[in-house]
Design a protein around this motif. Structure first.
Motif, PDB file in Angstrom:
ATOM      1  N   ARG A  20       0.729  -1.535   0.115  1.00 40.41           N
ATOM      2  CA  ARG A  20      -0.091  -0.314  -0.229  1.00 40.41           C
ATOM      3  C   ARG A  20       1.012   1.408  -0.171  1.00 40.41           C
ATOM      4  O   ARG A  20       0.573   2.597  -0.813  1.00 40.41           O
ATOM      5  CB  ARG A  20      -1.177   0.083   1.221  1.00 40.41           C
ATOM      6  N   LEU A  21       2.157   1.108   0.879  1.00 40.68           N
ATOM      7  CA  LEU A  21       2.806   2.117   0.786  1.00 40.68           C
ATOM      8  C   LEU A  21       3.051   2.733  -0.242  1.00 40.68           C
ATOM      9  O   LEU A  21       3.422   3.819  -0.875  1.00 40.68           O
ATOM     10  CB  LEU A  21       4.098   2.583   2.218  1.00 40.68           C
ATOM     11  N   LEU A  26       4.689   5.741  -5.367  1.00 41.36           N
ATOM     12  CA  LEU A  26       4.931   5.795  -6.449  1.00 41.36           C
ATOM     13  C   LEU A  26       3.299   5.960  -7.798  1.00 41.36           C
ATOM     14  O   LEU A  26       3.785   6.233  -8.600  1.00 41.36           O
ATOM     15  CB  LEU A  26       4.739   3.830  -7.377  1.00 41.36           C
ATOM     16  N   GLY A  27       2.932   6.513  -7.210  1.00 45.21           N
ATOM     17  CA  GLY A  27       1.290   7.759  -6.994  1.00 45.21           C
ATOM     18  C   GLY A  27       0.324   6.061  -8.427  1.00 45.21           C
ATOM     19  O   GLY A  27      -0.464   6.868  -9.249  1.00 45.21           O
ATOM     20  N   VAL A  28       0.183   4.686  -8.430  1.00 42.92           N
ATOM     21  CA  VAL A  28      -0.200   4.165  -8.819  1.00 42.92           C
ATOM     22  C   VAL A  28      -1.238   3.427  -7.820  1.00 42.92           C
ATOM     23  O   VAL A  28      -1.253   3.719  -6.885  1.00 42.92           O
ATOM     24  CB  VAL A  28       0.675   2.517  -9.277  1.00 42.92           C
ATOM     25  N   SER A  29      -2.214   2.877  -8.218  1.00 40.89           N
ATOM     26  CA  SER A  29      -3.020   1.856  -7.291  1.00 40.89           C
ATOM     27  C   SER A  29      -2.415   0.175  -7.282  1.00 40.89           C
ATOM     28  O   SER A  29      -0.974  -0.024  -7.364  1.00 40.89           O
ATOM     29  CB  SER A  29      -4.421   1.026  -8.242  1.00 40.89           C
ATOM     30  N   ASP A  67      -5.689 -13.412 -13.277  1.00 39.42           N
ATOM     31  CA  ASP A  67      -6.352 -12.670 -13.439  1.00 39.42           C
ATOM     32  C   ASP A  67      -6.061 -11.034 -12.987  1.00 39.42           C
ATOM     33  O   ASP A  67      -5.791 -10.095 -13.949  1.00 39.42           O
ATOM     34  CB  ASP A  67      -7.865 -12.124 -12.554  1.00 39.42           C
ATOM     35  N   ALA A  68      -5.548 -10.821 -11.876  1.00 42.77           N
ATOM     36  CA  ALA A  68      -4.695  -9.325 -11.154  1.00 42.77           C
ATOM     37  C   ALA A  68      -3.422  -9.309 -12.154  1.00 42.77           C
ATOM     38  O   ALA A  68      -3.519  -8.129 -12.461  1.00 42.77           O
ATOM     39  CB  ALA A  68      -4.062  -9.587  -9.752  1.00 42.77           C
ATOM     40  N   LEU A  69      -2.332 -10.273 -12.450  1.00 42.77           N
ATOM     41  CA  LEU A  69      -1.486 -10.343 -13.489  1.00 42.77           C
ATOM     42  C   LEU A  69      -1.702  -9.218 -14.816  1.00 42.77           C
ATOM     43  O   LEU A  69      -1.537  -8.715 -16.048  1.00 42.77           O
ATOM     44  CB  LEU A  69      -0.559 -11.378 -13.461  1.00 42.77           C
ATOM     45  N   ARG A  70      -3.077  -9.642 -15.202  1.00 41.35           N
ATOM     46  CA  ARG A  70      -3.699  -9.350 -16.601  1.00 41.35           C
ATOM     47  C   ARG A  70      -3.796  -7.959 -16.857  1.00 41.35           C
ATOM     48  O   ARG A  70      -3.839  -7.417 -17.473  1.00 41.35           O
ATOM     49  CB  ARG A  70      -4.689 -10.450 -17.138  1.00 41.35           C
ATOM     50  N   ASP A  71      -5.204  -7.811 -16.023  1.00 37.63           N
ATOM     51  CA  ASP A  71      -5.636  -6.636 -15.429  1.00 37.63           C
ATOM     52  C   ASP A  71      -5.366  -5.496 -14.729  1.00 37.63           C
ATOM     53  O   ASP A  71      -5.460  -4.088 -14.279  1.00 37.63           O
ATOM     54  CB  ASP A  71      -7.442  -6.830 -14.717  1.00 37.63           C
ATOM     55  N   HIS A  72      -4.342  -5.280 -13.886  1.00 46.04           N
ATOM     56  CA  HIS A  72      -3.501  -4.782 -12.926  1.00 46.04           C
ATOM     57  C   HIS A  72      -2.787  -3.880 -13.106  1.00 46.04           C
ATOM     58  O   HIS A  72      -1.601  -4.295 -13.520  1.00 46.04           O
ATOM     59  CB  HIS A  72      -3.757  -5.717 -11.260  1.00 46.04           C
ATOM     60  N   ASP A  73      -2.258  -2.592 -13.223  1.00 47.84           N
ATOM     61  CA  ASP A  73      -1.097  -2.627 -13.970  1.00 47.84           C
ATOM     62  C   ASP A  73      -0.274  -1.128 -12.275  1.00 47.84           C
ATOM     63  O   ASP A  73       0.707  -0.332 -12.588  1.00 47.84           O
ATOM     64  CB  ASP A  73      -1.367  -1.355 -14.457  1.00 47.84           C
TER      65      ASP A  73
END
Length: 174
Positions: A20-21, A26-29, A67-73
């Motif tokens: 989370r930190l 990095l300003g990402v989700s 799914d996360a590796l495919r959809d999350h950046d």
């Protein structure tokens, strides 16, 4: 689309807190595969282990991570045992994978050996935790592109160390 960074490590290494930190820095989700599993299944990880068993849990976990590796950046934190699944090991290739290493004493102190962690529940949770660390250490190192020790460090210090190592790697590739 690939996550900026995948965080791996044993229970008590700080994957969620540091993730989370780091995402904020990095300003990402941020995304946590354990939270995704609970949301998708509608029950706790402990309940999945108890009702369905570890093999079913690992299948669900591998699907959620795929799914996360495919959809999350952004930054993705994955469950401590997820790296034991060969399909997940393969999917992590090509990603920045940060292994948060925690020693036995610090890990035991952080997890408190609670029964909320299904693999530590039992007669001797300290022995179970030591065995878990010994079995998983080579796998964490095999999938990681970066390793950061977390003992005697605040989460903010760990994030700073990750960012420094990532910047160093970027400089070497330019």
């Amino acid at each position: 689309m690939k996550p900026c960074i995948v965080i791996v490590g044993p229970p008590g290494s700080g994957k969620t807190t540091v993730g989370r930190l780091l995402a904020a820095r990095l300003g990402v989700s941020f995304r946590d595969s354990d939270e995704d599993i609970v949301a998708r299944q509608g029950k706790s990880i402990t309940d999945i282990f108890t009702a369905d068993g570890e093999p079913v849990f690992r299948e669900i976990e591998a699907d959620v991570i795929a799914d996360a590796l495919r959809d999350h950046d952004g930054v993705l934190s994955v469950g401590g045992g997820s790296v034991l699944t060969p399909a997940t090991q393969e999917r992590l290739r090509g990603h920045h994978v940060v292994f948060l290493n925690v020693g036995f004493a610090a890990g035991v102190q952080r997890v408190g050996l609670s029964t909320a962690r299904p693999l530590l529940a039992g007669v001797n949770p300290r022995a179970a935790y030591r065995s878990l660390l010994e079995a998983r250490l080579p796998v964490y190192r095999a999938v990681a592109t970066t390793e950061v020790g977390t003992d005697n460090r605040t989460p903010e210090d760990v994030v700073a160390a990750i960012v420094a190592q990532l910047n160093e790697k970027l400089e070497k590739t330019q």
